[in-house]
Each structure stands twice: as C-alpha cells, then as structure tokens.
Motif scaffolding. Sequence first.
Motif, short mmCIF file in Angstrom:
data_model
loop_
_atom_site.label_atom_id
_atom_site.label_comp_id
_atom_site.label_asym_id
_atom_site.label_seq_id
_atom_site.Cartn_x
_atom_site.Cartn_y
_atom_site.Cartn_z
N ARG A 15 0.84 -1.20 0.00
CA ARG A 15 0.00 0.00 0.00
C ARG A 15 0.87 1.25 0.00
O ARG A 15 1.96 1.26 0.58
N GLU A 20 -6.04 1.07 6.31
CA GLU A 20 -5.96 0.17 5.15
C GLU A 20 -7.25 0.24 4.33
O GLU A 20 -7.21 0.31 3.10
N HIS A 46 -7.41 3.48 2.36
CA HIS A 46 -6.53 3.41 1.20
C HIS A 46 -7.13 2.53 0.11
O HIS A 46 -7.17 2.91 -1.06
N ASP A 47 -7.62 1.36 0.49
CA ASP A 47 -8.04 0.35 -0.49
C ASP A 47 -9.36 0.67 -1.17
O ASP A 47 -9.57 0.28 -2.31
N CYS A 54 2.09 0.35 -5.79
CA CYS A 54 0.95 0.11 -4.90
C CYS A 54 0.23 -1.18 -5.27
O CYS A 54 0.15 -1.54 -6.46
#
Length: 196
Positions: free
Chosen positions: A16, A26, A29-30, A192
């Motif tokens: 990441r 997380e 971000h995802d 990424c």
Amino acid sequence: MASDPASLAGTPGRRRCFGDGDPLYEAYHDTEWGVPPPVSDDERELLERVCLEAFQSGLSWLTILRKREAFRTAFHDFDPARIAAFGDDDVQRLLRDAAIVRNRAKIEATVANARALVAMHAAGERLADVLERHRPAPRPQPPTAQEVPGSTVQSAALAKELKRRGFRFVGPTTAYAAMQAIGIVDDHLDTCILRG
C-alpha cells in the motif's frame, strides 16, 4: 486499478502507498482514497472531503479517520443547508466537543464552506464541476512517496477559485489533498497493490 487489494497484498514488490498495519487506514486506502464519492444533489460527500482535509491540516490523516463518525454527527452528515444555518452557539458547542478537532478557524471554515456551497447551488452551480475543471492531464504514477507533489499549479488555481466563491481553509496543499481524495488526481504509487 485492481479491484481486490487483499488478493495482491502478498505480491512481491507491492504494498500500500500508506495505511499498512491499521485496519481503518488500510480500508481507507483500499476503497476510498482516489475514488470519486457518490453523486448527490446536495454534494454532502464532496463537502465532507473538502472540510475534513482542512481539519487534517497539521495533523495525521489517521487522527481524522478515527474521528470521522464524530465529525459526521457534529456536522449533521455534512448536510450543507444544515451547516450553513449554524450560528455562534453552534460554533461554541463544537468547540466543546472533544470527539472532534476543536479548532475555531477550521470549524468556522466548515460553516463558511457550507454557506458557499449552498450559494453555488442556488446559482445553479456544482462543486463537482468546479473540481473537474481543475483536473490535470494524466501523468505517470509516482514511483515513490517523495515524488508525490504537495501542491500543483492546478491545485493553486482550484484554491483560488474556491476562495473567490467563499470557501475557507482551502490553500493549494489542502486543495491538492482533496483532489487526491476524490480521484481528480491519482497518486497511488507505481508499486501500490492497487496497481497490480
């Protein structure tokens, strides 16, 4: 972009851009960072993103994420019309709310931003269109975090336009962070997991 970051998490050389080790970070971000929010007539999601980027200024984004639900409660899910009606008593109430970031300038900027958005809507304008007009030309993905800019010519122009419309706490750096958050620019690094 890959649709399942979890399936790529073990891919050699991929990780990441940020957020590893904290489930909340997380997930942001995802699934959210760099993704346009759902379209809505009141544009509350865009208002939330712009205002939370202002609250983040000088702080960790994780701090804001952890307080996000409290911000939503305090600011009525970022309903522009409701926030635009806030007065001095509401500002004082929010300054006493330990669940959010108690910064007078940022709280007052959120009220001003809601009022600016309501005025735009009354004039038949949309914040999404203003943001889109400042979308830069596509560029190669940055290979490292050090190569991600803090601001750009486009974010400086966006900040200037937003300020002209009555928005506050939206300098070039905050404007750029908002552009990243809503996918006007895509700064997921070349390595990424979402680039798999």
